[in-house]
Design a protein around this motif. Sequence first.
Motif, PDB file in Angstrom:
ATOM      1  N   PRO B  65     -40.265 -92.920 -14.579  1.00 54.49           N
ATOM      2  CA  PRO B  65     -40.621 -92.567 -15.959  1.00 54.49           C
ATOM      3  C   PRO B  65     -39.509 -91.750 -16.605  1.00 54.49           C
ATOM      4  O   PRO B  65     -38.845 -90.978 -15.922  1.00 54.49           O
ATOM      5  CB  PRO B  65     -41.886 -91.706 -15.796  1.00 54.49           C
ATOM      6  CG  PRO B  65     -42.245 -91.713 -14.370  1.00 54.49           C
ATOM      7  CD  PRO B  65     -41.151 -92.324 -13.578  1.00 54.49           C
ATOM      8  N   PRO B  66     -39.273 -91.928 -17.925  1.00 62.87           N
ATOM      9  CA  PRO B  66     -38.197 -91.204 -18.578  1.00 62.87           C
ATOM     10  C   PRO B  66     -38.433 -89.699 -18.564  1.00 62.87           C
ATOM     11  O   PRO B  66     -39.567 -89.242 -18.517  1.00 62.87           O
ATOM     12  CB  PRO B  66     -38.193 -91.730 -20.018  1.00 62.87           C
ATOM     13  CG  PRO B  66     -39.390 -92.556 -20.176  1.00 62.87           C
ATOM     14  CD  PRO B  66     -40.006 -92.794 -18.838  1.00 62.87           C
ATOM     15  N   LYS B  67     -37.349 -88.934 -18.566  1.00 59.39           N
ATOM     16  CA  LYS B  67     -37.449 -87.483 -18.473  1.00 59.39           C
ATOM     17  C   LYS B  67     -36.315 -86.874 -19.291  1.00 59.39           C
ATOM     18  O   LYS B  67     -35.207 -87.390 -19.279  1.00 59.39           O
ATOM     19  CB  LYS B  67     -37.296 -87.100 -16.997  1.00 59.39           C
ATOM     20  CG  LYS B  67     -37.363 -85.613 -16.701  1.00 59.39           C
ATOM     21  CD  LYS B  67     -36.972 -85.396 -15.237  1.00 59.39           C
ATOM     22  CE  LYS B  67     -36.794 -83.945 -14.898  1.00 59.39           C
ATOM     23  NZ  LYS B  67     -36.182 -83.732 -13.598  1.00 59.39           N
ATOM     24  N   LEU B  70     -32.583 -88.281 -21.477  1.00 63.06           N
ATOM     25  CA  LEU B  70     -32.011 -89.547 -21.029  1.00 63.06           C
ATOM     26  C   LEU B  70     -32.811 -90.717 -21.602  1.00 63.06           C
ATOM     27  O   LEU B  70     -34.022 -90.606 -21.799  1.00 63.06           O
ATOM     28  CB  LEU B  70     -32.044 -89.640 -19.500  1.00 63.06           C
ATOM     29  CG  LEU B  70     -31.057 -88.771 -18.727  1.00 63.06           C
ATOM     30  CD1 LEU B  70     -31.315 -88.881 -17.244  1.00 63.06           C
ATOM     31  CD2 LEU B  70     -29.629 -89.203 -19.044  1.00 63.06           C
ATOM     32  N   SER B  74     -34.064 -92.732 -13.356  1.00 63.15           N
ATOM     33  CA  SER B  74     -33.421 -93.527 -12.308  1.00 63.15           C
ATOM     34  C   SER B  74     -33.813 -94.991 -12.403  1.00 63.15           C
ATOM     35  O   SER B  74     -34.990 -95.322 -12.497  1.00 63.15           O
ATOM     36  CB  SER B  74     -33.809 -92.977 -10.943  1.00 63.15           C
ATOM     37  OG  SER B  74     -33.060 -91.813 -10.699  1.00 63.15           O
ATOM     38  N   GLY B 128     -29.840 -92.929 -10.098  1.00 64.07           N
ATOM     39  CA  GLY B 128     -29.517 -91.861 -11.042  1.00 64.07           C
ATOM     40  C   GLY B 128     -28.248 -92.185 -11.817  1.00 64.07           C
ATOM     41  O   GLY B 128     -28.179 -92.007 -13.037  1.00 64.07           O
ATOM     42  N   GLN B 132     -27.506 -92.898 -16.043  1.00 68.58           N
ATOM     43  CA  GLN B 132     -26.460 -92.314 -16.889  1.00 68.58           C
ATOM     44  C   GLN B 132     -25.683 -93.368 -17.665  1.00 68.58           C
ATOM     45  O   GLN B 132     -25.060 -93.066 -18.665  1.00 68.58           O
ATOM     46  CB  GLN B 132     -25.468 -91.534 -16.009  1.00 68.58           C
ATOM     47  CG  GLN B 132     -26.050 -90.307 -15.387  1.00 68.58           C
ATOM     48  CD  GLN B 132     -26.164 -89.151 -16.371  1.00 68.58           C
ATOM     49  OE1 GLN B 132     -25.234 -88.843 -17.085  1.00 68.58           O
ATOM     50  NE2 GLN B 132     -27.331 -88.547 -16.422  1.00 68.58           N
TER      51      GLN B 132
END
Lengths: 279, 173
Positions: B65-67, B70, B74, B128, B132
């Motif tokens: 889940p998005p955090k 970002l 991952s 991860g 990015q």
Amino acid sequence: MREIPLSDLKQTLKQMIAKACTRVRPDALCALQNAKQSETSESAAFAMQVLLDNASLCEQKALPVCQDTGMAVFFFEIGQEVHFTGGDFEKTVNEAVAESYAENALRMSVLDPFTRINTKNNTPAVLHVRLVAGDRVKITFMPKGFGSENMTRLFMLMPADGIEGVKKAVITAIRDAGSKPCPPVFVGVGVGGTSELCLSLAKEALLRPIGTRNEREELNALEAELLQEINALPIGAQGFGGNTTALAVHIKAHPTHITALPVGVNIQCNCVRSSEEVL
Amino acid sequence: MIKITLPLTEEAVKNLHAGDRVLLSGDIYTGRDAAHKRIVEAIRCGTTLPFPLQNSTVYYVGACPPKGDLATASCGPTTSFRMSPYAPTLIKNGQRGIIGKGSMSEEVRNALIEHTAVYFAAIGGAGGLYAQCVTDAEILAYEDLGTEAIRRFTVKDFPVVVAYDCHGKSVYE
Ligand code: SF4
């Protein structure tokens, strides 16, 4: 009697989960770095560099190193002088998992095997509990991804198969797994016990830091020999060839029955994750 | 190291060879098991597709889940083999690139040769780092599938290795 409030245990577990999911264990990182130096395939070396970059980035930014944040596996060694207070032990462990997975945006990957309906909080956790002497609690947490867990094998060999049989079983398991468990892998081998203990030993073998020696002197040579044979297989990092299918092989032995020679193989993928705490 | 700006062209695919290291930039579309089942169904029934297949690159992934700030959390590759039954249909209908991990079926390899398409392997375990590389993300369809919903990812310098090229060669052999 030493009293430990379960609320303390819960806080500790939550921190352990967040830590384990966002870093590659230092011993594994070091092994990966060393393996990269002597890698012969360019594509494999590239893959290993991407993994090293990923590990340092994730530790810096507290990001999950892999999106498969696994099933939550715990090993508890509980001193028999300890008295947990203020609730239910197993329920507390599961609450810690549910809260930590949600708070740290880790993936919820656990579901009912028949309905395939997700429990949505990554519980229940898998618990291995031993009662030991003393008044301490040693906890190890391992988030186990299933790309590698699905490659687990159990071989109930005959005593006559001997050491050669053990070696053959390990090589077979790694060869059959191929590129699926995200190599370079870390191989845990359990030898002996009953069937379920044997697989448990294989998993526990993965908790021993890479680069440390087996407590049974004669098994060090066998570990080294197996590693060499595995790295001669045509798999390599991510299946790209070269000479790094595995970073290490660890063996854990236990007495078994006169008629048996159980061999369990539990594979850990490149993102070796676990954390340890003593209360 | 080869740098490619998406969408892929037939020309670019022809120049790629198994084992090549590539950095991808541009738009890719995410989808795995459940989403593929629906896309193949949509192709069969002639209903609207969630994204234009022509020259598209599809990434097999189920992200965390998005955090924070970002675009996605991952998001490393999932095992491609499970998409083998669906991939040839998408490739026949214009898909030009696949991103995933591990080997796929003979049928997929043949479809790549026949339709000049390519299969890239992303690095399993580097979720991860891939997050990015994603500068923008948007849900396009099948939101009910949660982590398996179809998303558009805009990526920059997304590292992959050519696993199967359009000339019949494989990095796994
Ligand atoms: S096998 Fe390991 S590295 Fe590969 S996707 Fe699963 S958890 Fe991640």
